[in-house]
Design a protein around this motif. Structure first.
Motif, PDB file in Angstrom:
ATOM      1  N   THR A 147       6.994  -1.203  -7.223  1.00 10.76           N
ATOM      2  CA  THR A 147       7.278  -0.658  -5.812  1.00 10.76           C
ATOM      3  C   THR A 147       8.195   0.546  -5.980  1.00 10.76           C
ATOM      4  O   THR A 147       7.934   1.511  -5.305  1.00 10.76           O
ATOM      5  CB  THR A 147       7.509  -1.704  -4.922  1.00 10.76           C
ATOM      6  OG1 THR A 147       8.769  -2.153  -5.362  1.00 10.76           O
ATOM      7  CG2 THR A 147       6.670  -2.793  -4.504  1.00 10.76           C
ATOM      8  N   LEU A 191       6.224   3.427  -7.264  1.00 12.71           N
ATOM      9  CA  LEU A 191       5.510   4.137  -6.357  1.00 12.71           C
ATOM     10  C   LEU A 191       5.830   5.421  -5.572  1.00 12.71           C
ATOM     11  O   LEU A 191       5.343   6.429  -4.960  1.00 12.71           O
ATOM     12  CB  LEU A 191       5.018   3.287  -5.021  1.00 12.71           C
ATOM     13  CG  LEU A 191       3.925   2.132  -5.419  1.00 12.71           C
ATOM     14  CD1 LEU A 191       3.956   1.069  -4.288  1.00 12.71           C
ATOM     15  CD2 LEU A 191       2.569   2.818  -5.401  1.00 12.71           C
ATOM     16  N   GLY A 235      -1.871   7.590  -8.305  1.00 12.13           N
ATOM     17  CA  GLY A 235      -1.717   6.722  -7.206  1.00 12.13           C
ATOM     18  C   GLY A 235      -2.340   5.372  -7.528  1.00 12.13           C
ATOM     19  O   GLY A 235      -2.065   4.259  -7.158  1.00 12.13           O
ATOM     20  N   SER A 236      -3.829   5.553  -7.958  1.00 15.07           N
ATOM     21  CA  SER A 236      -4.402   4.272  -8.131  1.00 15.07           C
ATOM     22  C   SER A 236      -3.754   3.460  -9.157  1.00 15.07           C
ATOM     23  O   SER A 236      -3.785   2.114  -9.082  1.00 15.07           O
ATOM     24  CB  SER A 236      -6.031   4.756  -8.707  1.00 15.07           C
ATOM     25  OG  SER A 236      -6.132   5.153 -10.135  1.00 15.07           O
ATOM     26  N   ALA A 268      -0.697   1.948  -7.727  1.00 14.19           N
ATOM     27  CA  ALA A 268      -0.768   0.892  -6.645  1.00 14.19           C
ATOM     28  C   ALA A 268      -1.294  -0.479  -7.241  1.00 14.19           C
ATOM     29  O   ALA A 268      -1.054  -1.646  -6.592  1.00 14.19           O
ATOM     30  CB  ALA A 268      -1.888   1.347  -5.536  1.00 14.19           C
ATOM     31  N   GLY A 328      -8.086  -2.686  -6.063  1.00 14.10           N
ATOM     32  CA  GLY A 328      -7.223  -1.564  -6.766  1.00 14.10           C
ATOM     33  C   GLY A 328      -7.461  -1.131  -8.108  1.00 14.10           C
ATOM     34  O   GLY A 328      -7.803  -0.183  -8.540  1.00 14.10           O
ATOM     35  N   THR A 337      -7.701   3.312  -3.208  1.00 17.73           N
ATOM     36  CA  THR A 337      -6.296   3.237  -3.322  1.00 17.73           C
ATOM     37  C   THR A 337      -5.396   3.218  -2.034  1.00 17.73           C
ATOM     38  O   THR A 337      -4.484   2.423  -2.187  1.00 17.73           O
ATOM     39  CB  THR A 337      -6.036   4.662  -4.043  1.00 17.73           C
ATOM     40  OG1 THR A 337      -6.664   4.790  -5.469  1.00 17.73           O
ATOM     41  CG2 THR A 337      -4.509   4.615  -4.465  1.00 17.73           C
ATOM     42  N   LEU A 384      -2.803   0.463  -1.466  1.00 19.79           N
ATOM     43  CA  LEU A 384      -1.358   0.643  -0.775  1.00 19.79           C
ATOM     44  C   LEU A 384      -0.688   0.051   0.388  1.00 19.79           C
ATOM     45  O   LEU A 384       0.210  -0.131   0.705  1.00 19.79           O
ATOM     46  CB  LEU A 384      -1.274   2.328  -0.614  1.00 19.79           C
ATOM     47  CG  LEU A 384      -1.288   3.084  -1.808  1.00 19.79           C
ATOM     48  CD1 LEU A 384      -1.307   4.639  -1.373  1.00 19.79           C
ATOM     49  CD2 LEU A 384       0.066   2.851  -2.725  1.00 19.79           C
ATOM     50  N   SER A 397       0.705  -2.998  -0.925  1.00 22.16           N
ATOM     51  CA  SER A 397       2.172  -2.462  -1.291  1.00 22.16           C
ATOM     52  C   SER A 397       3.212  -2.324  -0.362  1.00 22.16           C
ATOM     53  O   SER A 397       4.321  -2.498  -0.560  1.00 22.16           O
ATOM     54  CB  SER A 397       1.743  -1.273  -2.320  1.00 22.16           C
ATOM     55  OG  SER A 397       0.929  -1.286  -3.371  1.00 22.16           O
ATOM     56  N   LYS A 425      -3.479   9.064   1.487  1.00 25.99           N
ATOM     57  CA  LYS A 425      -2.336   8.328   0.600  1.00 25.99           C
ATOM     58  C   LYS A 425      -0.893   8.781   0.606  1.00 25.99           C
ATOM     59  O   LYS A 425      -0.032   8.080   0.563  1.00 25.99           O
ATOM     60  CB  LYS A 425      -2.756   8.894  -0.938  1.00 25.99           C
ATOM     61  CG  LYS A 425      -3.989   7.933  -1.087  1.00 25.99           C
ATOM     62  CD  LYS A 425      -4.452   8.315  -2.673  1.00 25.99           C
ATOM     63  CE  LYS A 425      -4.869   9.850  -2.630  1.00 25.99           C
ATOM     64  NZ  LYS A 425      -5.423  10.181  -4.095  1.00 25.99           N
ATOM     65  N   SER A 429       0.721   6.528   3.355  1.00 17.49           N
ATOM     66  CA  SER A 429       0.968   5.411   2.860  1.00 17.49           C
ATOM     67  C   SER A 429       2.081   5.299   1.752  1.00 17.49           C
ATOM     68  O   SER A 429       3.051   4.354   2.209  1.00 17.49           O
ATOM     69  CB  SER A 429      -0.401   4.846   1.934  1.00 17.49           C
ATOM     70  OG  SER A 429      -1.549   4.743   2.688  1.00 17.49           O
TER      71      SER A 429
END
Length: 732
Positions: free
Chosen positions: A167, A170, A243-244, A247, A434, A502, A506, A509, A713, A716
């Motif tokens: 996390t 991220l 990002g993918s 996540a 994901g 994604t 998220l 997440s 994204k 998010s």
């Protein structure tokens, strides 16, 4: 299992090494005549000057946000690594765009010169140069991910530390998304202001060819191709790719947090990184398969690129089963998990291929939809606009249905086709979704090469026109450019499709970060549910997250509104900047004597300055709005409102992005279809009608549309990073 992370690090170094090799190979090519070199140097200086100005503005925003995150960490609203991770994400995203753009500005003249020899030579130079962008993006992303994991795994020793690590990572995804949004919006405004100004005055009013050196906006137009379609796109797909992976790592950490099997949590975290790492090697193999023969038409050129991308996709599908068997094949607790998760990856790959083919069908001049748009020019520009809008709306059906099926199938595959909606099934299903997004982007090294190749071919055509090369050379570069429009639209389809998967990952997440924020401040979920042990189902029930909750519905409406408001702001920004460009081009044509006869040189620098100032001024408000709205929604509406915001933004932004990208791509290629000699050819009234359609489509496909996948994204990511603030504010 920790040694696996060093394989990912090695893959990143391999990608960067091949990127450097392709760059050096391109630089060894002859740049052509002195005039070709002079034109290329004008474009290069303009692109670098703009990028420096953009980075000055972005650095200020990043410093302000980093200070905010640092202050939040002092009050335990975030952990102490967040501010630095945010800065590194933005730095690497900007670096990916910079390297790609630098390569493109050196490659355009060399592509034009290679096209003097043969079509295949031009394709090879342009595509290998585009491969530099693809490999730099995946190399830097994997480098950032692997190094951060090694560092955080060493320093963070708390209980359930993998959840905290993933996390926290991220946050560097938020840095990448923030930089990408500024790059896409600013670059998109720059390039389309110049493009619209050059087309409306040059083509429709003075009937001079595209990229004619007499047009004052032509250098700014070529600069714009690099800062928008290369630097902006590189930063965009860097954040999509990273990002993918991030996540899915976070989902893997949370899904197996309570697993009694030793090492399962680590394996679930490593799986997306390993798939991406193997994808690097297979992308390189695919790059070497791209070649064509002299006199190839559009279908043959598309076939040449498809051979490379499809081979890489098939190989990664086979490799995934091997990776998953290596990780999960001997787990007695769930002996089928290896092939179940592998199928989720295959679902993502297939979804990406279908979206790409659908985009190709609706935007390529080889197929009826775009040809119908060109045919509508017989009755003027109004019908061109209407048919393009209708095409874009219809084109959303296949991608939306495809992504919907991919979500359900990836969820079911990861759960062994068990439909029961339990807490464990939900966690595994979201992990499957994901990792499907990771699968869709696993061969980004080559798919991005096909995308970045487009602007290089476009600039090569401009250089050929301004240098006065043989018409045969311009014919070859036009063929490469038309192919580039289709591959660019396909690349946008991949980015948008992966963004949908994604963004859904998220959401989960965000839930995990809310739970960690509650633990940091010593609180449990509403209704006394223990935060540390709460499942996703417990969380939804505790916060009353359902469609009957008016707060959730309000959040959904705000999220849907954000997609339209954002597009409205960016479209109007292009309109205002383009208006100034049109006025300047008209002024120069009327006041500089001899410009139309080719006896006087236009003031190119003034047009470059107008685009630069317009982009710098106009990019701030929409980009900052994307950061502020999730924060304000969290403070006013709380957790249910934020979840509604993210759902509304995802659903609306995804469909709107597909519509805008495909309409814009169809308008552009309809113009090129007419320029090939259909329906009157260049200079005809039909041609002028399609030019008007293309100018409307320019901000659709290159400014507003591609920025939407970053928007959904980024909202998010901001929500995740600000989760501690949201929780603490509502506990006061």
């Amino acid at each position: 299992m920790n040694w696996v992370i060093y394989l990912v690090l090695a893959a990143s170094i391999l990608a960067l090494s091949f990127a450097y090799y392709f760059y050096k190979s391109m630089m060894k090519e002859d740049e052509g005549t002195d005039l070709m070199k002079k034109i290329a140097s004008h474009v290069r200086r303009g692109a670098m000057a703009y990028l420096k100005q953009q980075y000055k503005v972005v650095i200020i925003v990043f410093i302000v946000l980093a200070v905010l995150f640092f202050v939040m960490s002092l009050f335990d609203l975030q952990n102490g690594w967040v501010w630095f991770a945010f800065l590194t994400g933005g730095f690497f995203s900007g670096l990916a765009g910079f390297f790609g753009m630098k390569t493109a500005t050196y490659a355009s003249a060399r592509t034009a010169n290679a096209a003097r020899k043969s079509l295949n030579s031009g394709l090879q130079v342009a595509f290998r140069s585009g491969a530099v962008m693809g490999l730099v993006v995946v190399g830097l992303a994997l480098l950032d991910v692997s190094v951060w994991f090694i560092v955080l795994d060493y320093f963070i020793g708390a209980e359930n530390h993998l959840v905290i690590i993933t996390t926290t990572m991220l946050t560097f995804g938020m840095g990448a998304s923030t930089q990408a949004l500024f790059a896409r919006v600013g670059g998109g405004i720059y390039t389309k202001a110049a493009d619209v100004g050059a087309d409306l005055v040059g083509k429709t009013e003075y009937n001079i060819p595209e990229d004619d050196p007499r047009n004052p906006a032509t250098i700014a137009d070529n600069v714009g191709d690099n800062v928008g379609d290369v630097a902006g796109m590189g930063a965009d797909l860097y954040e999509s790719y990273a990002g993918s992976i991030l996540a899915t790592m976070a989902l893997g950490a949370s899904a197996f947090a309570s697993s009694a099997v030793a090492g399962m949590q680590y394996k679930a975290v490593f799986a997306p990184m390993l798939i991406a790492a193997v994808g690097v090697l297979l992308s390189i193999i695919g790059i070497y398969l791209v070649r064509t023969k002299e006199g190839a038409g559009m279908k043959e050129l598309l076939g040449a690129l498809s051979r490379g991308t499809n081979t890489a996709a098939i190989l990664i599908a086979v490799a995934t089963f091997c990776i998953m068997y290596f990780l999960f094949g001997k787990e007695e607790s769930n002996p089928n998990m290896w092939w179940q998760v592998s199928l989720s990856v295959v679902v993502g790959l297939l979804a990406g291929v279908i979206i790409g083919k659908a985009t190709e069908y609706y935007t390529s001049q080889s197929y009826k939809p775009t040809q119908k748009v060109a045919e509508s020019s017989k009755t003027g520009p109004a019908t061109v606009i209407i048919s393009g809008l209708g095409l874009g709306m219809l084109s959303t059906a296949i991608p939306v249905v495809t992504v919907g099926c991919a979500i359900i199938l990836a969820y079911l595959c990861a759960n062994g086709f068990h439909i029961a909606f339990t807490a464990q099934n939900l966690s595994m299903g979201l992990y499957g979704i994901g990792i499907a997004a990771v699968g869709m982007l696993s061969t980004l090294g080559i798919t991005l090469a096909t995308d970045a190749y487009g602007p290089i071919a476009d600039n090569a055509g401009g250089n050929a026109e301004m240098s006065g090369l043989d018409p045969e050379v311009r014919q070859r570069t036009d063929a490469l450019d038309a192919l580039g429009n289709t591959t660019a639209a396909t690349g946008k389809g991949f980015a948008i499709g992966s963004a949908a998967l994604t963004a859904l990952a998220l959401l989960a997440s965000y839930v995990e970060e809310i739970k960690l924020a509650l633990i940091r401040v010593g609180q449990d979920l509403p209704n006394g549910i223990e935060a540390a042990k709460a499942t996703l189902v417990d969380f939804m029930q505790a916060y009353n997250v359902n469609l009957m909750n008016p707060v959730v519905l309000v959040g959904v409406f705000i999220g849907a509104m954000m997609a339209f408001v954002f597009c409205g702001m960016t479209m109007n920004a292009v309109g205002r900047a383009a208006q100034k460009m049109v006025e300047e081009v008209r002024r120069q044509f009327s006041t500089i004597k001899g410009i139309l006869e080719g006896k006087a040189e236009p003031d190119y620098e003034r047009c470059v300055e107008i685009s630069t100032k317009g982009a710098q001024h106009e990019m701030l408000l929409p980009s900052i709005l994307a950061i502020l709205v999730p924060i304000l929604t969290g403070l006013i509406l709380g957790v249910p409102g934020v979840l509604g915001l993210l759902i509304g933004g995802l659903a609306t932004g995804f469909v709107l992005a597909v519509f805008m990208a495909n309409s814009g791509g169809a308008w552009d290629n309809a113009k090129k279809y007419v320029e090939e000699g259909h329906f009157g050819g260049k200079g005809s009234e039909n041609h002028k009608a399609t030019v008007v359609g293309d100018t409307v489509g320019d901000p659709f496909k290159d400014t507003s549309g591609p920025s939407l996948n970053i928007l959904i994204k980024l909202m998010s990511m901001v929500s995740i990073v600000m989760a501690g603030l949201t929780v603490s504010f509502h506990l006061l």
